[in-house]
Design a protein around this motif. Sequence first.
Motif, PDB file in Angstrom:
ATOM      1  N   ALA A   1     -19.316  -1.728 -34.430  1.00  0.00           N
ATOM      2  CA  ALA A   1     -19.228  -1.469 -35.876  1.00  0.00           C
ATOM      3  C   ALA A   1     -18.684  -2.706 -36.591  1.00  0.00           C
ATOM      4  CB  ALA A   1     -18.339  -0.262 -36.139  1.00  0.00           C
ATOM      5  N   ALA A   2     -17.705  -3.364 -35.981  1.00  0.00           N
ATOM      6  CA  ALA A   2     -17.136  -4.572 -36.598  1.00  0.00           C
ATOM      7  C   ALA A   2     -18.217  -5.649 -36.744  1.00  0.00           C
ATOM      8  CB  ALA A   2     -15.972  -5.085 -35.757  1.00  0.00           C
ATOM      9  N   LYS A   3     -19.097  -5.749 -35.753  1.00  0.00           N
ATOM     10  CA  LYS A   3     -20.187  -6.738 -35.845  1.00  0.00           C
ATOM     11  C   LYS A   3     -21.167  -6.362 -36.954  1.00  0.00           C
ATOM     12  CE  LYS A   3     -20.063  -8.021 -30.944  1.00  0.00           C
ATOM     13  NZ  LYS A   3     -19.402  -9.312 -31.041  1.00  0.00           N
ATOM     14  N   ALA A   4     -21.299  -5.044 -37.188  1.00  0.00           N
ATOM     15  CA  ALA A   4     -22.219  -4.593 -38.243  1.00  0.00           C
ATOM     16  C   ALA A   4     -21.543  -4.616 -39.614  1.00  0.00           C
ATOM     17  CB  ALA A   4     -22.718  -3.176 -37.930  1.00  0.00           C
ATOM     18  N   GLY A   5     -20.239  -4.915 -39.643  1.00  0.00           N
ATOM     19  CA  GLY A   5     -19.560  -5.112 -40.925  1.00  0.00           C
ATOM     20  C   GLY A   5     -18.861  -3.881 -41.483  1.00  0.00           C
ATOM     21  N   PHE A   6     -18.564  -2.891 -40.645  1.00  0.00           N
ATOM     22  CA  PHE A   6     -17.788  -1.748 -41.145  1.00  0.00           C
ATOM     23  C   PHE A   6     -16.785  -1.278 -40.091  1.00  0.00           C
ATOM     24  CE2 PHE A   6     -21.787  -0.144 -39.356  1.00  0.00           C
ATOM     25  CZ  PHE A   6     -21.358   0.856 -38.496  1.00  0.00           C
ATOM     26  N   ARG A   7     -15.844  -0.437 -40.558  1.00  0.00           N
ATOM     27  CA  ARG A   7     -14.831   0.101 -39.645  1.00  0.00           C
ATOM     28  C   ARG A   7     -15.080   1.588 -39.439  1.00  0.00           C
ATOM     29  NH1 ARG A   7      -8.832  -1.161 -41.038  1.00  0.00           N
ATOM     30  NH2 ARG A   7      -8.598  -0.466 -38.880  1.00  0.00           N
ATOM     31  N   LEU A   8     -14.737   2.069 -38.263  1.00  0.00           N
ATOM     32  CA  LEU A   8     -14.874   3.500 -37.958  1.00  0.00           C
ATOM     33  C   LEU A   8     -13.491   4.100 -37.717  1.00  0.00           C
ATOM     34  CD1 LEU A   8     -17.863   3.378 -35.418  1.00  0.00           C
ATOM     35  CD2 LEU A   8     -17.910   4.340 -37.728  1.00  0.00           C
TER      36      LEU A   8
ATOM     37  N   ASP B   1     -13.702   7.279 -27.001  1.00  0.00           N
ATOM     38  CA  ASP B   1     -13.672   6.960 -28.433  1.00  0.00           C
ATOM     39  C   ASP B   1     -13.184   8.186 -29.210  1.00  0.00           C
ATOM     40  OD1 ASP B   1     -15.974   8.037 -27.264  1.00  0.00           O
ATOM     41  OD2 ASP B   1     -17.282   7.446 -28.907  1.00  0.00           O
ATOM     42  N   VAL B   2     -11.914   8.149 -29.612  1.00  0.00           N
ATOM     43  CA  VAL B   2     -11.293   9.347 -30.169  1.00  0.00           C
ATOM     44  C   VAL B   2     -11.195   9.245 -31.695  1.00  0.00           C
ATOM     45  CG1 VAL B   2      -9.205  10.771 -30.158  1.00  0.00           C
ATOM     46  CG2 VAL B   2     -10.021   9.733 -28.034  1.00  0.00           C
ATOM     47  N   VAL B   3     -11.655  10.309 -32.363  1.00  0.00           N
ATOM     48  CA  VAL B   3     -11.627  10.414 -33.825  1.00  0.00           C
ATOM     49  C   VAL B   3     -10.428  11.311 -34.178  1.00  0.00           C
ATOM     50  CG1 VAL B   3     -12.984  11.209 -35.824  1.00  0.00           C
ATOM     51  CG2 VAL B   3     -14.135  10.158 -33.866  1.00  0.00           C
ATOM     52  N   PRO B   4      -9.739  11.080 -35.328  1.00  0.00           N
ATOM     53  CA  PRO B   4      -8.531  11.864 -35.613  1.00  0.00           C
ATOM     54  C   PRO B   4      -8.717  13.382 -35.563  1.00  0.00           C
ATOM     55  CG  PRO B   4      -8.672  10.031 -37.124  1.00  0.00           C
ATOM     56  CD  PRO B   4      -9.932  10.003 -36.308  1.00  0.00           C
ATOM     57  N   ASP B   5      -9.886  13.912 -35.941  1.00  0.00           N
ATOM     58  CA  ASP B   5     -10.045  15.374 -35.870  1.00  0.00           C
ATOM     59  C   ASP B   5     -10.678  15.831 -34.555  1.00  0.00           C
ATOM     60  OD1 ASP B   5     -12.641  14.549 -36.309  1.00  0.00           O
ATOM     61  OD2 ASP B   5     -13.006  15.838 -38.034  1.00  0.00           O
TER      62      ASP B   5
ATOM     63  N   ASN C   1     -23.870   7.741 -33.122  1.00  0.00           N
ATOM     64  CA  ASN C   1     -23.624   8.862 -32.218  1.00  0.00           C
ATOM     65  C   ASN C   1     -22.411   8.419 -31.403  1.00  0.00           C
ATOM     66  OD1 ASN C   1     -23.401  10.173 -29.721  1.00  0.00           O
ATOM     67  ND2 ASN C   1     -25.568  10.653 -29.614  1.00  0.00           N
ATOM     68  N   CYS C   2     -21.206   8.821 -31.830  1.00  0.00           N
ATOM     69  CA  CYS C   2     -20.001   8.348 -31.151  1.00  0.00           C
ATOM     70  C   CYS C   2     -18.846   9.299 -31.465  1.00  0.00           C
ATOM     71  CB  CYS C   2     -19.670   6.921 -31.579  1.00  0.00           C
ATOM     72  SG  CYS C   2     -19.486   6.710 -33.354  1.00  0.00           S
ATOM     73  N   GLY C   3     -17.660   8.917 -31.028  1.00  0.00           N
ATOM     74  CA  GLY C   3     -16.486   9.745 -31.305  1.00  0.00           C
ATOM     75  C   GLY C   3     -16.425  11.001 -30.445  1.00  0.00           C
ATOM     76  N   TRP C   4     -17.149  11.005 -29.331  1.00  0.00           N
ATOM     77  CA  TRP C   4     -17.120  12.199 -28.463  1.00  0.00           C
ATOM     78  C   TRP C   4     -15.825  12.289 -27.698  1.00  0.00           C
ATOM     79  CZ3 TRP C   4     -20.723  15.638 -29.485  1.00  0.00           C
ATOM     80  CH2 TRP C   4     -21.921  15.201 -30.040  1.00  0.00           C
ATOM     81  N   GLY C   5     -15.090  11.185 -27.689  1.00  0.00           N
ATOM     82  CA  GLY C   5     -13.755  11.198 -27.086  1.00  0.00           C
ATOM     83  C   GLY C   5     -13.780  11.647 -25.650  1.00  0.00           C
ATOM     84  N   THR C   6     -12.948  12.643 -25.357  1.00  0.00           N
ATOM     85  CA  THR C   6     -12.791  13.096 -23.978  1.00  0.00           C
ATOM     86  C   THR C   6     -13.827  14.150 -23.596  1.00  0.00           C
ATOM     87  OG1 THR C   6     -11.271  14.822 -24.684  1.00  0.00           O
ATOM     88  CG2 THR C   6     -10.300  12.707 -24.113  1.00  0.00           C
ATOM     89  N   GLY C   7     -14.752  14.496 -24.536  1.00  0.00           N
ATOM     90  CA  GLY C   7     -15.608  15.646 -24.252  1.00  0.00           C
ATOM     91  C   GLY C   7     -17.088  15.473 -24.513  1.00  0.00           C
ATOM     92  N   GLY C   8     -17.619  14.284 -24.323  1.00  0.00           N
ATOM     93  CA  GLY C   8     -19.018  14.067 -24.703  1.00  0.00           C
ATOM     94  C   GLY C   8     -20.038  14.224 -23.605  1.00  0.00           C
ATOM     95  N   PHE C   9     -19.604  14.521 -22.365  1.00  0.00           N
ATOM     96  CA  PHE C   9     -20.615  14.763 -21.331  1.00  0.00           C
ATOM     97  C   PHE C   9     -21.326  16.082 -21.627  1.00  0.00           C
ATOM     98  CE2 PHE C   9     -21.846  16.642 -17.206  1.00  0.00           C
ATOM     99  CZ  PHE C   9     -22.805  15.713 -16.848  1.00  0.00           C
TER     100      PHE C   9
END
Length: 417
Positions: A246-253, A342-346, A362-370
């Motif tokens: 995301a940083a390479k694409a010019g935004f923050r997540l 990749d953990v998102v606050p919620d 498609n990201c932020g699945w954190g500990t449960g994306g399998f």
Amino acid sequence: MTRRYSAWTLAKEGLRGHGGWQQAWRSPEPKSAYDAVIIGGGGHGLATAYYLAKNHGMRRVAVIEKAWLGGGNTGRNTTTIRSNYFYPESVALYDFALKLYEGLGRELNYNIMFSQRGVLTVAHSEGEMEIASRTVNAMQINGTDAELLTPAQAFDKAPLLNRDPRARYPVFGAVWQGRAGVARHDAVAWGYARAADGLGVDIIQDCEVTDFLVENGRCAGVETTRGTIRAGTVGLAVAGHSSVLAAKAGFRLPIQSYSLQAMVSEPVKPCLDTVVLYMGTGTYLFQSDKGEIVVGGGLDRVPSYAQRGNPPMQRTVLSGMLEMFPSFGQLKMLRQWAGNVDVVPDSSPLIGPSPLAGLYLNCGWGTGGFKSIPAGGWLLAHLMATGSHHAISRPFDLDRFVTGRLVDEAAGSGIAH
Ligand SMILES: Cc1cc2nc3c(=O)[nH]c(=O)nc-3n(C[C@H](O)[C@H](O)[C@H](O)COP(=O)(O)OP(=O)(O)OC[C@H]3O[C@@H](n4cnc5c(N)ncnc54)[C@H](O)[C@@H]3O)c2cc1C
């Protein structure tokens, strides 16, 4: 060359000395342009490519993977698949994935070893039983299977559970989801890769995306270690490395990357038929088909890109295991590893357009994306092919951090995996 896997082709190839099998997927050189490029050859990236080809008829599709297929979190996780979430949006998402998993082996013509052995989430106090019954009510209202079990019913599911009423975490009851289970993680990645390849998708390993090609404010492709690749639409499915790209694409997540570790014991005779999780410790475990006890726990809350564990977390997870099953103190632990999650606050995923037009997340699945791989791939493919959300992915758009409509599973179900 034999492509279809079946008892008949196995017998035929057996008689011919197995010389006729086709390779599971090709290793093509990257082309200079595709209609769609997906960054990341984990489960989500490969599933996206498969559904782009299968559901939307796209053929000029490539998956770009910097290392090897499934070498990220997809090949490092503890493979628990369930939909025992609290909010309707989450149950809709994870139950969609569970339903797809239920037919996936047949759909991909690949044995993903999906075993619906159920997940037992154990509560340890009156207060936790209140939370457990709230979860069961929510799941039933949202249309998925859930039962509230008494201690006797919980012991029935896992007879070796700690029955000592003076234990630090005594068994007060449990949430049971019988359709939940485990699958073979590599097989999920390989099955999608093989089926996508069969539909003409180019799977390119050992090729790192180093930057984005931006023209007129729009993502027009990617720069890679093997040259520039132009694309009509680009999907990002790189889990713990999402912020880096995301940083390479010019935004923050709103993502923080952490190490999550797991371990396995030596194989032992069958002694545990289900997946068990303790609400009090966050430790969970099951017995693999090989007989190993697979154990996982909570996050190491120090942000990191390390792909190895550390002794303090191992101690925490193993003491959680001994609380649950004191007899497992006799086990020898064999291996331990970690992945970048990749953990998102919620604690809910991010699926939707990114701030850079033409690039989808498609990201932020954190500990449960399998558990969500089939749904994550289906929904990202829908976005990339149509430019708009599927109804199930809409609540998980990045814009929820502007509107405030969070899907706060961190508070709602509070379950890590
Ligand atoms: C120890 C552990 C236990 C877990 N247990 C469970 C569980 O029981 N149940 C569950 O549902 N989930 C679990 N998870 C989470 C789950 O594994 C992940 O959420 C899921 O695998 C994410 O899949 P993915 O395809 O998005 O990412 P990944 O599988 O990580 O794939 C991303 C890929 O992107 C590639 N990549 C990164 N940067 C680039 C680049 N610049 N260019 C090209 N390629 C790049 C990586 O090499 C990687 O192969 C666990 C995770 C861990 C680590």
